[in-house]
Write an enzyme that holds these catalytic residues in place. Sequence first.
Site, mmCIF file in Angstrom:
data_model
loop_
_atom_site.group_PDB
_atom_site.id
_atom_site.type_symbol
_atom_site.label_atom_id
_atom_site.label_comp_id
_atom_site.label_asym_id
_atom_site.label_seq_id
_atom_site.Cartn_x
_atom_site.Cartn_y
_atom_site.Cartn_z
ATOM 1 N N GLU A 142 5.308 125.395 93.084
ATOM 2 C CA GLU A 142 5.995 124.599 94.116
ATOM 3 C C GLU A 142 7.305 124.048 93.563
ATOM 4 O O GLU A 142 7.311 123.538 92.448
ATOM 5 C CB GLU A 142 5.103 123.406 94.523
ATOM 6 C CG GLU A 142 3.691 123.809 94.871
ATOM 7 C CD GLU A 142 2.803 122.597 95.209
ATOM 8 O OE1 GLU A 142 3.296 121.440 95.163
ATOM 9 O OE2 GLU A 142 1.623 122.829 95.514
ATOM 10 N N LYS A 144 9.870 121.442 92.570
ATOM 11 C CA LYS A 144 9.666 120.013 92.287
ATOM 12 C C LYS A 144 10.800 119.254 92.969
ATOM 13 O O LYS A 144 11.956 119.316 92.555
ATOM 14 C CB LYS A 144 9.672 119.757 90.782
ATOM 15 C CG LYS A 144 9.341 118.322 90.431
ATOM 16 C CD LYS A 144 9.120 118.168 88.943
ATOM 17 C CE LYS A 144 8.689 116.770 88.566
ATOM 18 N NZ LYS A 144 9.628 115.726 88.918
ATOM 19 N N ASP A 146 13.202 116.424 94.146
ATOM 20 C CA ASP A 146 13.732 115.250 93.449
ATOM 21 C C ASP A 146 13.938 114.111 94.448
ATOM 22 O O ASP A 146 15.032 113.868 94.929
ATOM 23 C CB ASP A 146 15.059 115.631 92.780
ATOM 24 C CG ASP A 146 15.412 114.676 91.666
ATOM 25 O OD1 ASP A 146 14.585 113.794 91.356
ATOM 26 O OD2 ASP A 146 16.509 114.811 91.104
ATOM 27 N N TYR A 263 2.492 117.644 99.552
ATOM 28 C CA TYR A 263 2.018 118.554 98.507
ATOM 29 C C TYR A 263 0.747 118.099 97.797
ATOM 30 O O TYR A 263 0.244 118.783 96.915
ATOM 31 C CB TYR A 263 3.111 118.841 97.477
ATOM 32 C CG TYR A 263 3.719 117.597 96.839
ATOM 33 C CD1 TYR A 263 2.971 116.765 96.017
ATOM 34 C CD2 TYR A 263 5.058 117.264 97.064
ATOM 35 C CE1 TYR A 263 3.527 115.631 95.442
ATOM 36 C CE2 TYR A 263 5.621 116.136 96.495
ATOM 37 C CZ TYR A 263 4.848 115.317 95.684
ATOM 38 O OH TYR A 263 5.387 114.204 95.138
ATOM 39 N N LYS A 351 10.685 121.799 84.028
ATOM 40 C CA LYS A 351 11.976 121.222 84.415
ATOM 41 C C LYS A 351 13.109 122.225 84.233
ATOM 42 O O LYS A 351 13.073 123.059 83.333
ATOM 43 C CB LYS A 351 12.263 119.996 83.531
ATOM 44 C CG LYS A 351 11.293 118.843 83.708
ATOM 45 C CD LYS A 351 11.561 118.134 85.004
ATOM 46 C CE LYS A 351 11.237 116.680 84.991
ATOM 47 N NZ LYS A 351 12.122 115.713 84.558
ATOM 48 N N CYS A 445 39.662 94.133 72.900
ATOM 49 C CA CYS A 445 39.189 94.358 74.265
ATOM 50 C C CYS A 445 40.368 94.817 75.132
ATOM 51 O O CYS A 445 41.390 94.129 75.175
ATOM 52 C CB CYS A 445 38.597 93.066 74.811
ATOM 53 S SG CYS A 445 38.236 93.137 76.569
ATOM 54 N N CYS A 448 41.163 91.907 77.906
ATOM 55 C CA CYS A 448 41.730 90.586 77.611
ATOM 56 C C CYS A 448 42.428 90.518 76.257
ATOM 57 O O CYS A 448 43.034 89.502 75.932
ATOM 58 C CB CYS A 448 40.657 89.511 77.713
ATOM 59 S SG CYS A 448 39.508 89.541 76.335
ATOM 60 N N CYS A 469 33.431 92.620 73.222
ATOM 61 C CA CYS A 469 34.572 91.720 73.305
ATOM 62 C C CYS A 469 34.089 90.313 72.971
ATOM 63 O O CYS A 469 33.057 89.868 73.466
ATOM 64 C CB CYS A 469 35.129 91.764 74.725
ATOM 65 S SG CYS A 469 36.253 90.429 75.087
ATOM 66 N N CYS A 475 37.715 86.460 79.072
ATOM 67 C CA CYS A 475 37.845 87.869 79.448
ATOM 68 C C CYS A 475 37.507 88.060 80.931
ATOM 69 O O CYS A 475 36.391 87.753 81.358
ATOM 70 C CB CYS A 475 36.906 88.715 78.601
ATOM 71 S SG CYS A 475 36.997 90.459 79.017
HETATM 72 S S1 IVH Z 1 2.089 116.926 92.227
HETATM 73 C C1 IVH Z 1 -1.347 114.812 90.313
HETATM 74 N N1 IVH Z 1 3.911 118.413 93.348
HETATM 75 O O1 IVH Z 1 7.031 114.810 90.558
HETATM 76 C C2 IVH Z 1 -0.046 115.446 90.576
HETATM 77 N N2 IVH Z 1 4.611 116.392 92.366
HETATM 78 O O2 IVH Z 1 6.639 114.098 87.711
HETATM 79 C C3 IVH Z 1 0.785 114.714 91.522
HETATM 80 N N3 IVH Z 1 6.994 115.919 92.651
HETATM 81 O O3 IVH Z 1 5.229 111.857 91.024
HETATM 82 C C4 IVH Z 1 2.130 115.262 91.697
HETATM 83 N N4 IVH Z 1 7.496 117.721 93.798
HETATM 84 O O4 IVH Z 1 7.092 112.451 92.723
HETATM 85 C C5 IVH Z 1 3.674 117.279 92.678
HETATM 86 N N5 IVH Z 1 5.400 119.815 94.461
HETATM 87 C C6 IVH Z 1 5.149 118.697 93.795
HETATM 88 C C7 IVH Z 1 6.170 117.767 93.492
HETATM 89 C C8 IVH Z 1 5.858 116.631 92.772
HETATM 90 C C9 IVH Z 1 7.964 116.598 93.276
HETATM 91 C C10 IVH Z 1 7.208 114.650 91.935
HETATM 92 C C11 IVH Z 1 6.278 113.543 92.351
HETATM 93 C C12 IVH Z 1 5.520 113.186 91.114
HETATM 94 C C13 IVH Z 1 6.473 113.635 90.039
HETATM 95 C C14 IVH Z 1 5.747 113.913 88.743
#
Ligand code: IVH
Length: 719
Positions: A142, A144, A146, A263, A351, A445, A448, A469, A475
Site C-alpha cells: 500500500e 504510505k 503522508d 487502510y 521509505k 550578530c 544588531c 547573539c 537585539c
Molecule cells: S498501517 C498497525 N498503512 O504510517 C499498523 N499506515 O509509520 C498501522 N500510514 O501511523 C498503520 N499509510 O499514519 C498503515 N497504508 C498504510 C499507511 C499507514 C500511511 C501512516 C500511518 C501510521 C504511520 C506509521
Amino acid sequence: MSKKKEIAPGHDLFAAATAAIAVDKLTEKDAAAELERLAGEIAEHDRRYHGEDAPTISDAEYDALRLRNNAIEARFPKLIRPDSPSHRVGAKASEKFAKVVHARPMLSLDNAFADEDVTDFVARIRRFLGLGDDVPLTFTCEPKIDGLSASLRYENGVLVQAATRGDGTEGEDITANVRTITDIPLRLKGKAPAVLEVRGEVYMTHKEFERIVAEQEAENRERAEKGKKELPVYANPRNSAAGSLRQLDPAVTASRKLNFFAYAWGEASDMPADTQSGMLSAFKNFGFVVNPLIRQAATVEEILAFYREIGEKRALLPYDIDGVVYKIDSLELQQRLGFISRSPRWAIAHKFPAEQAETTVEDIDIQVGRTGKLTPVAKLKPVTVGGVVVQNATLHNQDYIAKLDVRIGDTVVIQRAGDVIPQVVRVVEDKRPKASKPYKFPDKCPVCGSHAVREVDEKTGKEDVDRRCTGGLICPAQAVERLRHFVSRDCFDIEGMGEKAIQSFFEDGLIKEPADIFQLSQKHAEALLEREGWGEQSVKKLFEAIDARRQIPLDRFINALGIRHVGETTAKLLARHFHTLLAFYEGLNSKTATTDLQAIDGIGETVAKAIKDFYDEPRNLAALFRLARELTVLDVAAPAASGSPVAGKTVVFTGSLEKMTRQEAKARAESLGAKVASSVSKKTDIVIAGPGAGSKLAEAEKHGVQVMNEDEWLGLIGG
Ligand code: IVH
C-alpha cells in the site's frame, strides 16, 4: 526522481549535523547521557510536530534521531528510559480537544530504507512462523500516505466518534471536524458490524494545499500593509492537513478540503473478512475510499518491483506519499506474528529516499532567532525538488558549514523528503569556482552588531554548536521575547502588558528596549490612545502599572535582564551576593569576574561566562544604564539576620524532613541568612540529614562537614 541517491534519509545528515560519537563507541555513561538528551529532544520535536503542527527539523533528521535512540537502546537495553521515545508513537494529545482513549492502541510501523531491510523483513517472518522458502506468502503493498492517521468509530453503522492518534494510546476527539470530510461516511453502507473502528489517513491534495497557501499569503500581504506581523504559512500538505483538522472551529475544517484513505481497523465486533485485502474491499463496500494503487505481492522481487513502480509514479500523484507499506495479507498470520514494542511484526514501511537536486549557493544568510541563535541559511539558485521550488536550505550551524566546507558560489546537492526545510547534503567540489574562499562565519550578530559567541560546556569543555547573539537587551530579533520576559510575573510584573501588547508596541516602534516602557507616558500617550482597544481608562491603568514598578528589588531587576542561563534563582544568588546594583556592576567590571562569580555557591562556569558575555557587550550596558535611569533599584539586604547562628552558613538538606516540608525549611534557613545548596562540597557548613539520607551524608563525612538531624537544626535556629 532521477537524481535521487539511495541513501538512508537522515543518516549522513545526522552524523554531519551533530558530530555524534558512533553508537558502537559509546561508553555506558555516554550512552545514558545520550539517551536522556535524545528523549528530551525527540519529545520536543514531537510536541512541535503534533502539538503545534510546526516542526523545526526535517523528517529525515527526525528519523535519524529516533534511529540513533533505538540503536543505543539495542546496545544498552538496561538503559532504556521510562520516558524513552521508543515507547511512544507521537506526541501527547494537545490540551484543546477532549481526550479519547483508543479501544485498541494505534500503532506505528517499523521502517525499511534499503532493499536488504525488506529481504530481512520477509526472512524474519518466515523464521518466526517456521515457514520454508517454498511455502507461499501473500503481502498487500500500500502506498504510505503522508498525512495523519485517524480512528473512526461506528456503532450500528453510525459514526459516533473520531480521534487522532495522539501518543498511540490517547488521542484527541475530532468528531465534529471529521464529519466535514466527504470521503468519510457518516453512516456505513450495507450490513456493518455493530462496532467497527476504521482507521486510515487524513490527507490534503497538492491542489488544495496550494489554494490554502495562496490564501494565507494573501492574508499576510494584508497584514503587512497594516503593519501587522505575518503569520506562519503551512510548510507542506501534511502540516496543512493537521492544522486544518485540529481547528477548534469545525467551520474552518469544512472550508478546507481534506481526504481520507481507509487502510486499517481497531475494535471490531465482527470481522467482515479474514485478509487485509478482504478488509479493504469490505471498507470500500461500507462507503470508504481505499487507495486504488494497492496491489498484492508474493515475493521480495514483486514487492520491490511495486516499490519502484510507485516511486516512479510518486511525482505524478495528486497527494504526498513517503513510502510503501507491506503487510502480511492473512489476518491469521498477522495474529500469530503479533507485535514488537509498538509496531507489528507483520508490516513494515519502506521509505522513499529523500529527493535530491543540484544547484548553486548564491549567498549565505544568517538568521537570528527569538532566543539569539544564529542559523545560517543557503540562498540557492531556485531549483525544483520533488515538485516544489526550493530557494533556501538550512545549513544548521557553523560546524555544519565547516564540515561540508560550503562556500558561496559552490554547487551543492540539496535534498527534501516531504520535508519542511530542505537540507544541503554535500558540495560538488569539481564544480567549485577557482577563486572561492572558505566561508567565514560571522562573530557579530547581523541584526544588531553585538558579539555572537559559542558557549563552552563546563563538563565536557566542548563548544556549543550554536553561536548566539549576546545583545539580548537590544537585539531587534530577540526584542519581543526579551520584553515579554521583562514584564513577566517574576520580573517587572507589569499588569496590562501582555504578549500581544508587547508585540504590537514593538511592531509600531513604541517600545524597542526595556527603558522605553518607562518612557511611554511621556512620549507616546497620544499614540496609545489612538490604538484600537485602548481608551483613557486602560491607558491610565497601564501607566499606573508601569509607575508602580519604578522601584524594583535588585534580584528582579537582574532576572529581568534576560541574561542567558540567569533565571530567578541565579538572580537571587547574585542579588544576595552583591546587594546593590552598583556592586553588581563593579563586580562584573573586574578582570577576574568570571572566576569571582564562580565563588558564589550555586554559580558554575557556564553561568559565570554567560553573565560576563552579557556584560562585555557595550550595547547591553548602554541599555542597562538607560533602564536604570528610569528606576530605583532597591538594594537586597544581606539576609543575614545578624544575630542568627546560621547567617552566612551554607547548609544542605538531605533525606526526608518530618516537621516541615523541604520548601519551608529552605525558606526558613534563607530568611535567617543561610545559603541553601543542593549538593555537599568543601564549602558546606552544615548538613541536615533526615531518614533516608544517602550519598550526601557520605559526602559530608568525607569533607568533615558538621551533620545534624532535624531536631538539632531546629534547636540551633530557635525552634
Ligand atoms: S498501517 C498497525 N498503512 O504510517 C499498523 N499506515 O509509520 C498501522 N500510514 O501511523 C498503520 N499509510 O499514519 C498503515 N497504508 C498504510 C499507511 C499507514 C500511511 C501512516 C500511518 C501510521 C504511520 C506509521
